[in-house]
Design a protein around this motif. Structure first.
Motif, PDB file in Angstrom:
ATOM      1  N   GLU A  26      -8.147 109.570 -54.687  1.00 23.89           N
ATOM      2  CA  GLU A  26      -9.035 110.539 -55.271  1.00 23.89           C
ATOM      3  C   GLU A  26      -9.130 112.161 -54.502  1.00 23.89           C
ATOM      4  OE1 GLU A  26      -9.771 110.321 -58.352  1.00 23.89           O
ATOM      5  OE2 GLU A  26      -9.745 107.989 -58.674  1.00 23.89           O
ATOM      6  N   ARG A  27      -9.484 111.636 -53.225  1.00 23.80           N
ATOM      7  CA  ARG A  27      -9.240 113.077 -52.347  1.00 23.80           C
ATOM      8  C   ARG A  27      -8.118 113.620 -52.373  1.00 23.80           C
ATOM      9  NH1 ARG A  27     -10.270 112.417 -45.883  1.00 23.80           N
ATOM     10  NH2 ARG A  27      -8.449 111.405 -45.995  1.00 23.80           N
ATOM     11  N   THR A  28      -6.751 113.062 -52.216  1.00 25.35           N
ATOM     12  CA  THR A  28      -5.586 113.727 -52.318  1.00 25.35           C
ATOM     13  C   THR A  28      -5.257 114.435 -53.463  1.00 25.35           C
ATOM     14  OG1 THR A  28      -4.744 111.898 -50.999  1.00 25.35           O
ATOM     15  CG2 THR A  28      -3.024 113.317 -52.043  1.00 25.35           C
ATOM     16  N   HIS A  29      -5.785 113.768 -54.788  1.00 26.34           N
ATOM     17  CA  HIS A  29      -5.490 114.688 -56.062  1.00 26.34           C
ATOM     18  C   HIS A  29      -6.478 116.118 -55.816  1.00 26.34           C
ATOM     19  CE1 HIS A  29      -3.468 111.744 -58.074  1.00 26.34           C
ATOM     20  NE2 HIS A  29      -4.470 110.848 -58.359  1.00 26.34           N
ATOM     21  N   ALA A  30      -7.661 115.705 -55.364  1.00 24.97           N
ATOM     22  CA  ALA A  30      -8.247 117.156 -55.036  1.00 24.97           C
ATOM     23  C   ALA A  30      -7.680 118.062 -54.197  1.00 24.97           C
ATOM     24  CB  ALA A  30      -9.898 116.918 -54.664  1.00 24.97           C
ATOM     25  N   TRP A  31      -7.034 117.729 -53.293  1.00 28.86           N
ATOM     26  CA  TRP A  31      -6.288 118.626 -52.347  1.00 28.86           C
ATOM     27  C   TRP A  31      -5.066 119.132 -53.199  1.00 28.86           C
ATOM     28  CZ3 TRP A  31      -5.418 114.575 -47.821  1.00 28.86           C
ATOM     29  CH2 TRP A  31      -6.564 114.562 -47.083  1.00 28.86           C
ATOM     30  N   GLN A  32      -4.404 118.455 -54.111  1.00 29.76           N
ATOM     31  CA  GLN A  32      -3.361 118.792 -54.685  1.00 29.76           C
ATOM     32  C   GLN A  32      -3.843 119.788 -56.010  1.00 29.76           C
ATOM     33  OE1 GLN A  32      -1.816 115.046 -56.208  1.00 29.76           O
ATOM     34  NE2 GLN A  32      -0.157 115.166 -54.576  1.00 29.76           N
ATOM     35  N   ASN A  33      -4.891 119.539 -56.309  1.00 24.00           N
ATOM     36  CA  ASN A  33      -5.454 120.394 -57.677  1.00 24.00           C
ATOM     37  C   ASN A  33      -6.117 121.800 -57.086  1.00 24.00           C
ATOM     38  OD1 ASN A  33      -4.914 118.502 -59.791  1.00 24.00           O
ATOM     39  ND2 ASN A  33      -7.034 117.661 -59.509  1.00 24.00           N
ATOM     40  N   ALA A  34      -6.006 121.890 -55.613  1.00 27.89           N
ATOM     41  CA  ALA A  34      -6.486 123.167 -55.095  1.00 27.89           C
ATOM     42  C   ALA A  34      -5.408 124.085 -55.106  1.00 27.89           C
ATOM     43  CB  ALA A  34      -6.861 122.955 -53.615  1.00 27.89           C
ATOM     44  N   PHE A  35      -4.215 123.512 -55.450  1.00 28.83           N
ATOM     45  CA  PHE A  35      -3.130 124.767 -55.872  1.00 28.83           C
ATOM     46  C   PHE A  35      -3.068 124.622 -57.359  1.00 28.83           C
ATOM     47  CE2 PHE A  35      -2.023 122.197 -52.061  1.00 28.83           C
ATOM     48  CZ  PHE A  35      -1.558 123.410 -51.101  1.00 28.83           C
ATOM     49  N   HIS A  36      -3.378 125.931 -57.742  1.00 29.96           N
ATOM     50  CA  HIS A  36      -3.970 126.168 -59.154  1.00 29.96           C
ATOM     51  C   HIS A  36      -2.627 126.024 -60.042  1.00 29.96           C
ATOM     52  CE1 HIS A  36      -7.867 128.303 -58.129  1.00 29.96           C
ATOM     53  NE2 HIS A  36      -7.771 127.117 -57.518  1.00 29.96           N
ATOM     54  N   ARG A  37      -1.468 126.221 -59.552  1.00 28.02           N
ATOM     55  CA  ARG A  37      -0.254 125.839 -60.376  1.00 28.02           C
ATOM     56  C   ARG A  37       0.052 124.695 -60.958  1.00 28.02           C
ATOM     57  NH1 ARG A  37       2.454 130.004 -63.162  1.00 28.02           N
ATOM     58  NH2 ARG A  37       4.574 129.178 -63.645  1.00 28.02           N
ATOM     59  N   LEU A  38      -0.627 123.648 -59.832  1.00 27.42           N
ATOM     60  CA  LEU A  38      -0.528 122.246 -60.159  1.00 27.42           C
ATOM     61  C   LEU A  38      -1.586 121.742 -61.323  1.00 27.42           C
ATOM     62  CD1 LEU A  38       0.533 120.735 -56.830  1.00 27.42           C
ATOM     63  CD2 LEU A  38       2.021 121.621 -58.549  1.00 27.42           C
ATOM     64  N   ALA A  39      -2.907 122.349 -60.830  1.00 30.82           N
ATOM     65  CA  ALA A  39      -3.837 121.820 -61.641  1.00 30.82           C
ATOM     66  C   ALA A  39      -3.874 122.513 -63.407  1.00 30.82           C
ATOM     67  CB  ALA A  39      -5.159 122.561 -61.033  1.00 30.82           C
ATOM     68  N   ARG A  40      -3.106 123.561 -63.405  1.00 37.12           N
ATOM     69  CA  ARG A  40      -2.914 124.267 -64.718  1.00 37.12           C
ATOM     70  C   ARG A  40      -1.366 124.474 -64.966  1.00 37.12           C
ATOM     71  NH1 ARG A  40      -6.277 126.043 -68.684  1.00 37.12           N
ATOM     72  NH2 ARG A  40      -5.319 127.634 -70.147  1.00 37.12           N
ATOM     73  N   CYS A  41      -0.715 123.693 -65.253  1.00 36.74           N
ATOM     74  CA  CYS A  41       0.894 123.730 -64.909  1.00 36.74           C
ATOM     75  C   CYS A  41       1.426 124.372 -66.089  1.00 36.74           C
ATOM     76  CB  CYS A  41       1.426 122.458 -64.744  1.00 36.74           C
ATOM     77  SG  CYS A  41       3.237 122.402 -64.393  1.00 36.74           S
ATOM     78  N   HIS A  42       2.044 125.493 -65.945  1.00 32.90           N
ATOM     79  CA  HIS A  42       2.857 126.298 -67.022  1.00 32.90           C
ATOM     80  C   HIS A  42       4.421 126.044 -66.950  1.00 32.90           C
ATOM     81  CE1 HIS A  42      -0.562 128.700 -68.514  1.00 32.90           C
ATOM     82  NE2 HIS A  42      -1.105 128.550 -67.347  1.00 32.90           N
ATOM     83  N   GLU A  43       4.782 125.315 -66.161  1.00 36.44           N
ATOM     84  CA  GLU A  43       6.275 124.883 -65.878  1.00 36.44           C
ATOM     85  C   GLU A  43       6.584 123.772 -67.099  1.00 36.44           C
ATOM     86  OE1 GLU A  43       7.942 126.842 -64.099  1.00 36.44           O
ATOM     87  OE2 GLU A  43       6.691 127.600 -62.779  1.00 36.44           O
ATOM     88  N   ARG A  44       7.901 124.081 -67.626  1.00 39.82           N
ATOM     89  CA  ARG A  44       8.290 123.207 -68.665  1.00 39.82           C
ATOM     90  C   ARG A  44       9.272 122.171 -67.998  1.00 39.82           C
ATOM     91  NH1 ARG A  44       6.817 124.455 -73.520  1.00 39.82           N
ATOM     92  NH2 ARG A  44       8.583 123.510 -74.251  1.00 39.82           N
ATOM     93  N   ARG A  45       9.788 122.383 -66.881  1.00 43.92           N
ATOM     94  CA  ARG A  45      10.885 121.415 -66.649  1.00 43.92           C
ATOM     95  C   ARG A  45      10.560 120.681 -65.548  1.00 43.92           C
ATOM     96  NH1 ARG A  45      16.011 124.953 -64.739  1.00 43.92           N
ATOM     97  NH2 ARG A  45      14.219 126.280 -64.087  1.00 43.92           N
TER      98      ARG A  45
END
Length: 280
Positions: free
Chosen positions: A223-242
């Motif tokens: 759960e803590r690692t998910h929070a670390w990753q979601n601090a990168f906003h491109r991953l928390a709200r992903c606009h990439e399609r591939r």
């Protein structure tokens, strides 16, 4: 203000640059022997860090030094060369060598994030009024170091993703004889216990309907690692399609998380010339 502090960005760039092939400054195929100077790899790397951390568009971070087209083209080139995956693997190897991965205790859990643009691994989110979402089934060690992830649509349940997530362990080399997998109540089923038994893994699974603090097991690390990753906003709200682009961004984020944890944990045991002057 820089995206990452210099004590973190510099070692990342040095290792990343060592993985890149040598390229001429000018295009040798130009008929007149001249052409526009190639944009430096460090410039594009810094732009990707901005994109990953702030979650902005390619056009928003483009400027006179580097266009959005160049960022995308260089990103795709590095993906074809496998540079992002290799960077993450080297970070894991360095961490394992200096600190040691806690592979006897691992945790797996899913995390749903937004994917407004849809894409190859997006699906209707059951927790966001059916909007497009992305689920990642993350695998971490006993401290929370990210070991890998499986991407799927937000409409996928966690349990079917457990088997392919555990398959990621085979890429880590020799494993301890006894491994305990910490899971939340979403995995509480006979099928999960059968799967763990077939792989000779011990399962510590939260029971459905029984209240318990998350610290009762070791699954809080993921759960803590998910929070670390979601601090990168491109991953928390992903606009990439591939899917391959999303995986590359996750590999870069995981490398940052691993190197940051490595530097913080060896600060009191190791000395090097660029070591931060105070404990992080």
């Amino acid at each position: 203000m820089p995206v990452l502090p210099s004590w973190l960005s510099e070692p990342l760039w040095e290792q990343f640059a060592a993985l890149l092939p040598k390229r001429p400054v000018f295009d040798p195929g130009h008929p007149l022997g001249c052409h526009r100077r190639r944009v430096g790899d460090r410039v594009v790397f810094d732009k990707l860090l901005q994109l990953l951390r702030f979650g902005c568009s390619y056009q928003a971070i483009a400027d006179a030094t580097c266009s959005a087209t160049t960022i995308r083209a260089r990103r795709d080139e590095w993906i074809r060369l496998g540079v992002f995956a290799r960077l993450k693997q080297l970070a894991l190897e360095a961490y394992d060598r200096m600190v040691g991965l806690v592979l006897g205790e691992i945790a797996v859990d899913g995390c749903i994030t937004k994917a407004p643009g849809g894409g190859e691994v997006a699906g209707r989110s059951p927790v966001d009024r059916g909007k497009q979402g992305l689920k990642r089934s993350g695998l971490v060690d006993g401290y929370g170091i990210p070991l890998g992830r499986i991407l799927a649509g937000a409409n996928h349940h966690d349990s079917p993703l457990l088997a392919p997530t555990l398959d990621l362990l085979t890429a880590l080399g020799p494993l301890p004889e006894e491994i305990t997998v910490h899971l939340d109540a979403g995995y509480d089923s006979a099928g999960t216990r059968t799967l763990l038994g077939e792989r000779r893994l011990h399962g510590q699974i939260a029971r459905k309907g029984e209240k318990a603090p998350i610290q009762a097991g070791g699954r809080w690390h993921v759960e803590r690692t998910h929070a670390w990753q979601n601090a990168f906003h491109r991953l928390a709200r992903c606009h990439e399609r591939r899917a391959k682009v999303i995986d590359a961004l996750f590999d870069l984020a995981d490398a940052i998380i691993t190197v940051r944890s490595l530097i913080r944990r060896v600060w009191t045991t190791h000395r090097w010339h660029t070591r931060p002057h105070h404990r992080l």
